[in-house]
Scaffold this active site. Structure first.
Site, mmCIF file in Angstrom:
data_model
loop_
_atom_site.group_PDB
_atom_site.id
_atom_site.type_symbol
_atom_site.label_atom_id
_atom_site.label_comp_id
_atom_site.label_asym_id
_atom_site.label_seq_id
_atom_site.Cartn_x
_atom_site.Cartn_y
_atom_site.Cartn_z
ATOM 1 N N ARG A 294 33.061 108.420 38.786
ATOM 2 C CA ARG A 294 31.947 108.700 37.796
ATOM 3 C C ARG A 294 32.693 109.652 36.889
ATOM 4 N NH1 ARG A 294 30.855 104.352 37.063
ATOM 5 N NH2 ARG A 294 32.350 103.758 38.522
ATOM 6 N N ASP B 222 28.102 89.252 34.081
ATOM 7 C CA ASP B 222 28.450 90.642 34.288
ATOM 8 C C ASP B 222 28.073 91.104 35.588
ATOM 9 O OD1 ASP B 222 29.194 93.037 33.625
ATOM 10 O OD2 ASP B 222 27.432 93.842 32.482
ATOM 11 N N GLU B 223 28.879 92.054 36.259
ATOM 12 C CA GLU B 223 28.489 92.806 37.604
ATOM 13 C C GLU B 223 28.610 91.581 38.683
ATOM 14 O OE1 GLU B 223 28.772 95.739 37.571
ATOM 15 O OE2 GLU B 223 27.906 96.874 36.057
ATOM 16 N N GLN C 99 33.564 97.916 43.754
ATOM 17 C CA GLN C 99 32.215 98.220 43.211
ATOM 18 C C GLN C 99 30.807 97.750 43.776
ATOM 19 O OE1 GLN C 99 32.283 100.699 39.448
ATOM 20 N NE2 GLN C 99 34.040 99.194 39.206
ATOM 21 N N LYS D 1 35.163 96.952 30.649
ATOM 22 C CA LYS D 1 34.263 95.984 31.051
ATOM 23 C C LYS D 1 33.546 95.239 29.943
ATOM 24 C CE LYS D 1 31.253 96.295 33.853
ATOM 25 N NZ LYS D 1 29.886 96.049 33.091
ATOM 26 N N THR D 2 32.578 96.153 29.534
ATOM 27 C CA THR D 2 31.676 95.588 28.586
ATOM 28 C C THR D 2 32.233 95.397 27.244
ATOM 29 O OG1 THR D 2 30.143 97.237 29.591
ATOM 30 C CG2 THR D 2 29.645 96.268 27.357
#
Length: 721
Positions: free
Chosen positions: A650, A235-236, A266, A32-33
């Site tokens: 995770r 973002d997010e 998420q 994503k980043t």
């Protein structure tokens, strides 16, 4: 020239789509980043002025990382781009236009403690019983209203409440006992808003609410900002609330060059105002939007992803996507059932020691749980195993105030001259011995070259100390002396139990808290100290047996090592327990965030965005994950399932999921049922183990663990290997 060859097909599509609304559905571990920063760099490279770009995220860390990565790609040309958190953006806009939104130059931002103090004063003025209505809960309701974009007037209007001039109270057409909190919130919200403005203060939520109000009512300011920022990236996006959505919708304007990146699977912050419908309804909010799915996972093994996909597939309202592994198949996910929370904690500690013995760095291991209260047994097991750890998303058990108070009692019980600990407990629980009284006694003692303890023994002789306070001191010191005498005749755990009862420590925790659940947890934390002393006493007994029966007499080094321990804690003394606790890391003044070689203990919420090679997900049971409130109907099972999905993803290489068959709750043993989220998992991806895992260990694992334990003990005693 920007090198785009390292992007996969979907990532490249997201980077090159620069016009119109774009939704990038970025699955866990899908880069994503990387997509956001490459898209930012691509816009600049194709001639867009950095000043025309606005990138918004949720944390300063994420904003810094975004800017840092973009700088590596395009160098200093990234300067001028606005890369900010939502709240920092709001603060800057308000600062530039304070007069437009009822603020004066130089306004300040209130922190949580200030907000709570203000609210408590308001409740007193309104004569609202703060024992019945929790000020913190009222602030939470107000925060939710602000996150939804509602000021006090709009909140009252939306809820259908009207002002009753005769009573001077707010009532509603269907007012019932259950609605009393809403009445209190509406009354308090109006006063709270007025108080903040009068003091030229804003709270954290105001940074969004007032900015939204400004842009909704002032076309000139909105037009100026739209002319500045032509390209918006968020973002997010799944974590945005109502106010954030409206703010970005206004700024996007008719050009709609809005790129949002997020993952509906998420979305786990509904409890603090996040609205998953913002991302689920993106196509409806911005018709004609391009949707790009990033489904290739570069983080986890195939087995871990199989479990994650199976868990989240049960949610009904979500975008259809499946995580696909870029890496190898990996080991099956371990699903372990233990007898209770102590067995679970001890088994995890043993497993971690085995990992360490095999060469794994402790910083590559994380233990995740739904609620902070679950960490207690695990922390104690890790301390006993001498495994360094850091708590994320909650206080270390031994940093909690009630635990520090309890340990101060233990220290004074053992050492009457421990002045620092004595000062801490002298008036806790409150017994009428104020700070001024203590200082007068201390001055009197020091003028005679005496210890504070001596001054307390002569409190009746100290000028300006009331007879009532002196009597309270005498009674308290006598209580300590009585229990100190018992130490030589009874087990330390029994003496400590009696002392806590005599000083009414648990009673004070209940009476000093407005929330029974919170008080119960604090009491449980104190009881854990007594429980740990019990374990310590059993450990001494077992070590003595080992020294007498299991260690060969010719092995002088081993015999010396074990007997040294037994000599210093003969009879399981309180002194031995306190020293054992200190050697386990308690009292270490090294800043925990500066010690790299530490295992991470974290709530799942706090672990979002992080990853580790080895993850232990604990307490996956009904009423823990999913949480009790959700099971009882207060909340969404869908969000709890997303939380489980976040926890599983995770893990990079190995994942162990555990649950207990029984668990202690408020002093009672309660049978547990494993979580519904563990049903329907693919059998080939899971290795199930029932009972105590240590029975399934190989001899090599047992030897490795024993070697690690002996090495740690030798190091502590200064014995060379």
């Amino acid at each position: 020239m920007l090198d785009l060859d390292g992007l996969n097909r979907e990532q490249l599509q997201a980077v090159l789509t620069t016009s119109g609304p774009l939704l990038v559905l970025a699955g866990a571990g899908s880069g994503k980043t990387r997509v956001i920063t490459y898209r930012l760099a691509h816009l600049i490279e194709r001639g867009v002025s950095p000043k025309q770009i606005l990138c918004v995220t949720f944390t300063n860390k994420a904003a810094f990382e975004m800017r840092d990565r973009a700088r590596r790609l395009v160098g200093k040309t990234v300067r001028g781009a606005t890369i900010s958190t939502f709240h920092a953006l709001g603060s800057q806009i308000l600062k530039s236009h304070a007069a437009h939104c009822g603020l004066r130059k130089g306004f300040t931002i209130s922190d949580g403690a200030d907000q709570l103090g203000t609210m408590r004063r308001i409740l007193r003025v309104l004569r609202i019983d703060d024992r019945k209505f929790d000020a913190q809960k009222i602030l939470a309701h107000i925060s939710h209203a602000k996150n939804a974009g509602l000021d006090a007037a709009r909140f009252r209007e939306k809820e259908g409440w009207i002002k009753d001039d005769d009573l001077g109270r707010l009532t509603g057409p269907d007012a019932q006992v259950d609605d009393e909190y809403r009445v209190a919130v509406i009354e308090a919200y109006e006063r709270y808003e007025s108080q903040l403005r009068a003091q030229n203060v804003v709270d954290f939520d105001d940074l969004l609410l007032l900015t939204l109000r400004l842009l909704s009512t002032d076309e000139e300011v909105l037009g100026r900002l739209r002319r500045r920022w032509h390209y918006l990236m968020i973002d997010e996006y799944q974590d945005t609330n109502g106010a954030q959505f409206e703010l970005m919708r206004l700024l996007a304007g008719t050009e709609r060059n809005l790129c949002v990146v997020g993952d509906d699977d998420q979305s786990i912050y509904g409890w603090r105002g996040a609205d998953v419908s913002n991302i689920l309804g993106f196509g409806k909010h911005f018709p004609g939007a391009t949707v790009v799915k990033l489904e290739t996972n570069y983080r986890s093994t195939a087995r871990i992803l199989e479990v994650a996909n199976a868990i989240i597939a049960q949610n009904p309202d979500r975008y259809d996507k499946v995580l696909k592994p870029a890496g190898d198949q990996g080991d099956p996910v371990k699903l372990v059932a233990l007898e209770d929370e102590d067995a679970e904690a001890e088994e995890i500690a043993r497993s971690i020691l085995a990992l360490i013995a095999s060469g794994v760095s402790v910083k590559d291991v994380a233990i995740l749980y739904r609620s902070n209260v679950q960490s207690r047994a695990i922390e104690l097991a890790l301390r006993a195993a001498h495994v360094p750890y850091r708590v994320v998303g909650g206080l270390d058990l031994f940093d909690r105030r009630e635990v520090k108070d309890a340990l101060a009692y233990l220290k004074v019980l053992h050492n009457a001259e421990d002045e620092q600990s004595l000062r801490r407990i002298l008036n806790y629980p409150p017994r009428g011995i104020g700070d001024t009284t203590v200082e007068r006694i201390d001055d009197w003692a020091r003028s005679r070259d005496l210890h504070l303890l001596d001054g307390l023994a002569h409190a009746h002789e100290v000028p300006d100390v009331s007879a009532k306070a002196a009597d309270a001191i005498a009674t308290f010191m006598a209580t300590l002396a009585t229990h100190r005498k018992l130490l030589g005749r009874q087990k330390p755990s029994n003496v400590v139990k009696k002392l806590f009862l005599a000083v009414k420590l648990e009673e004070a925790l209940f009476t000093s808290s407005d929330d029974a659940t919170s008080a119960g947890r604090r009491v449980d934390n104190v009881r854990e100290i007594v429980k740990q002393i019990d374990r310590y006493e059993q450990r001494v007994k077992n070590k003595k047996k080992r020294a007498e029966t299991e260690v060969p007499e010719e092995d002088e080094g081993e015999q010396f090592e074990l007997l040294e321990e037994l000599d210093e804690i003969e009879g399981a003394s309180l002194d031995g327990f306190l020293r054992d606790l200190a050697l386990s890391g308690f009292g270490d003044d090294t800043p925990k965030d500066e010690r790299e070689d530490q295992l991470i203990l974290s709530t799942i919420h706090a672990a979002k965005g992080l990853e580790w090679p080895h993850v232990f997900l604990v307490g996956v049971e009904e009423e823990l994950l999913p949480h009790r409130r959700t099971v009882n109907g207060d909340g969404e099972i869908a969000e709890e399932r997303r939380l489980a999905y976040v926890a599983v993803t995770r893990a990079r290489r190995h994942l162990t999921v555990s649950y207990a068959k029984n668990r202690t709750r408020f002093g009672q043993i309660v049978p547990r049922q494993r979580s519904r989220f563990l049903e329907g998992l693919p059998e080939e991806a899971v290795e199930r183990r029932e009972g105590d895992m240590k029975q399934a260990r190989t001899e090599e694992e047992k030897a490795a663990i024993e070697k690690t334990w002996r090495a740690k003990i030798r190091a502590q005693l200064g014995i060379e290997s």
